[in-house]
Enzyme design. Structure first.
Site, PDB file in Angstrom:
ATOM      1  N   LEU A  16       0.808  -1.213   0.000  1.00 38.59           N
ATOM      2  CA  LEU A  16       0.000   0.000   0.000  1.00 38.59           C
ATOM      3  C   LEU A  16       0.843   1.266   0.000  1.00 38.59           C
ATOM      4  CD1 LEU A  16      -2.724  -1.029   2.623  1.00 38.59           C
ATOM      5  CD2 LEU A  16      -2.901  -1.091   0.128  1.00 38.59           C
ATOM      6  N   ALA A  17       1.947   1.260   0.732  1.00 41.64           N
ATOM      7  CA  ALA A  17       2.769   2.471   0.835  1.00 41.64           C
ATOM      8  C   ALA A  17       4.149   2.101   1.351  1.00 41.64           C
ATOM      9  CB  ALA A  17       2.108   3.490   1.767  1.00 41.64           C
ATOM     10  N   ALA A  22       9.598   2.150   7.036  1.00 39.15           N
ATOM     11  CA  ALA A  22       8.796   0.931   6.954  1.00 39.15           C
ATOM     12  C   ALA A  22       7.929   0.920   5.701  1.00 39.15           C
ATOM     13  CB  ALA A  22       7.910   0.802   8.201  1.00 39.15           C
ATOM     14  N   LYS A  42       2.534  -3.370   8.949  1.00 35.57           N
ATOM     15  CA  LYS A  42       3.633  -2.405   8.848  1.00 35.57           C
ATOM     16  C   LYS A  42       4.926  -3.133   9.190  1.00 35.57           C
ATOM     17  CE  LYS A  42       5.064   2.195  10.474  1.00 35.57           C
ATOM     18  NZ  LYS A  42       4.659   3.378  11.280  1.00 35.57           N
ATOM     19  N   ASP A 147       3.166  14.393  13.963  1.00 36.77           N
ATOM     20  CA  ASP A 147       3.129  14.205  12.507  1.00 36.77           C
ATOM     21  C   ASP A 147       1.692  14.235  11.987  1.00 36.77           C
ATOM     22  OD1 ASP A 147       4.134  13.851   9.972  1.00 36.77           O
ATOM     23  OD2 ASP A 147       4.443  11.688  10.161  1.00 36.77           O
TER      24      ASP A 147
END
Length: 494
Positions: A16-17, A22, A42, A147
């Site tokens: 996904l990303a 990570a 993750k 964040d």
């Protein structure tokens, strides 16, 4: 790692990303008697899976999430280890993030009503109020997200709003403690004190929410520059373009500007304070809405745009697809019933062609030339200066190589909290992380610069043939720079 990838009770199906620390994957948790649940995994990047600092940061994120059981916060399921790689199993939010919503709405000229903009911000503040006030054994954990940014605000197709990624959250839950003068988070969503590398508290999250509110209302970025350095300077100065807020009334403008006060003593002093001001404004102006109304808006305007991501099949369907007999597959040929009349007709039509193929003559034999092997990667395609002795390389047949002969190996460079990397004659001021960069064998001077404290770390590394080198610069009370290669320690500077 080849997908699908099975480990333990998990089947990873899609990436996904990916970030500097990570990767995030879509996966299935597989239980007993056919039980399945979609989750997010993750995992630390392979090059950092053995780095104790990154392992500790992932464990700290898990410790934070354990205390944050809230409907507006992405939930943790498990902290585990696959072989030598740590991972988090987390709630999978089916939907899109705020950044994709924002960009898609602008690109497709979709009007996002003010009531939904306020709804998103109110839900984020609800999550932050819970996090800022969470405690363990009666002791306040003092968690600060640090964040809050569009990619970390997730919107589900059911109308839920969830805050994600507490990976760099500050608090007493942490084992790995950052020091003053470390800036963490995305530059465009930092508070002025955060950009200056000063110590931060929960009010830095309030400033970040103020940026989100400003950008949603004005449909424009608040801090935007050509380089990261320009953005950081804008954030430090904290100048707010007031002209973009002229379209909203004085009451809402006052709330926005208070949340963006450069002096944190003049901001809202808690997430609940900003939440209360916005709720009062929304109620007074008939702008309160519900999860159900927001859900319908998302589905009508965005679901089709983002639904082309292929949904995973169940495990049994995947096995069936791989083992399905050939004769059961659907044919692309039309279903034609042939009669004797058809057979005689087609035989007469194709007999001359059949004889032509089966009885070759010297005039109709076609000699197929031997195909050329793929050409090696030319010098102009490589990230190095062009070799002046490579004229006429197109006339030479060279064996295909995974790595061109001129490349010695690959290098990964990261910095904590971040930094700019310069390798003279090769790369100039490239921001970390740098992953899998091909590099010729030889000796190089590697320099890493941390702008908030004006610190440099540098050393000479020796790249060997077919090597992989991982470098990490740490800017703390004892700044040091370490590079490890698969041939051992390449260099070390303290």
């Amino acid at each position: 790692m080849q997908l699908p990838y099975r480990f333990g009770n998990y089947l990873i199906t899609r990436k996904l990303a990916s970030g500097g620390m990570a990767e995030i994957f879509r996966a299935k948790f597989i239980g007993e008697d056919g039980f399945e649940k979609n989750v997010a995994i993750k995992r630390l990047l392979p090059e950092w899976s053995a780095d104790q600092n990154f392992i500790t940061m992932l464990i700290d994120e898990a410790k934070a999430l354990v205390h944050l059981q809230h409907t507006n916060i992405v939930q943790i399921i498990e902290l585990g280890k696959d072989q030598n790689t740590y991972f988090l199993s987390m709630e999978l939010v089916e939907g899109l993030d705020l950044g994709r919503l924002f960009n898609n709405a602008i690109r497709n000229k979709i009007d996002l009503p003010l009531k939904f903009k306020l709804f998103i911000i109110l839900q984020v503040l609800t999550a932050l109020d819970f996090a800022h006030n969470s405690a363990s054994s009666g002791n306040l954990l003092k968690i600060v997200h640090r964040d809050i940014s569009p990619p970390n605000v997730l919107l589900s197709w059911n109308g839920e709003v969830k805050v994600a990624d507490f990976g760099i959250a500050k608090g007493t839950h942490r084992t790995y403690h950052t020091v003053v003068a470390q800036a963490k988070g995305k530059y465009s969503y930092m508070s002025p004190e955060q950009a200056r590398g000063e110590d931060v508290d929960h009010r830095t999250d309030i400033y970040a929410v103020g940026i989100l509110l400003y950008e949603l209302i004005t449909s424009s970025r608040l801090f935007d520059g050509k380089t990261d350095l320009e953005v950081i300077e804008q954030v430090k100065n904290g100048n707010i373009p007031l002209g973009r807020l002229e379209s909203i009334d004085n009451e809402l403008r006052t709330i926005v500007l208070k949340s963006l006060a450069q002096d944190k003593q003049k901001r809202h002093q808690s997430a609940n304070s900003l939440l209360t001001d916005l709720q009062t404004y929304a109620k007074k102006n008939d702008l309160l809405t519900s999860t159900f109304e927001f859900r319908d808006f998302l589905k009508i305007n965005f679901l089709n745009e983002f639904s082309h991501d292929e949904e995973e099949q169940s495990i049994s369907e995947q096995i069936y697809r791989k083992t399905k007999p050939l004769q059961n597959r659907k044919s692309f040929l039309p279903n034609i019933k042939f009669t004797s009349k058809h057979i005689l007709y087609y035989s007469a039509a194709f007999l001359p062609l059949l004889l032509f193929i089966l009885i070759p003559s010297s005039s109709n034999i076609i000699k197929t030339p031997k195909p050329k092997e793929p050409l090696a990667l030319s010098a102009i395609d490589q990230p190095f200066e062009k070799d002046t002795n490579t004229q006429n390389t197109t006339d030479k047949i060279q064996p295909k190589k995974t790595v061109p002969e001129s490349i010695g190996g690959f290098i990964n460079i990261n910095a904590k909290p971040w930094g700019y990397v310069t390798i003279p004659g090769f790369i100039q001021k490239k921001e970390t992380p740098i992953n899998n960069l091909p590099i010729k064998k030889g000796k190089y001077l590697v320099k890493v610069y941390y702008e908030p404290t004006n610190q440099w770390l540098q050393d000479t590394i020796d790249i060997k043939e077919n090597s992989k080198t991982n470098c990490l610069a740490i800017f703390d009370e004892n700044p040091h720079f370490t590079c490890n290669s698969n041939n051992g320690i390449a260099s070390k500077l303290r």
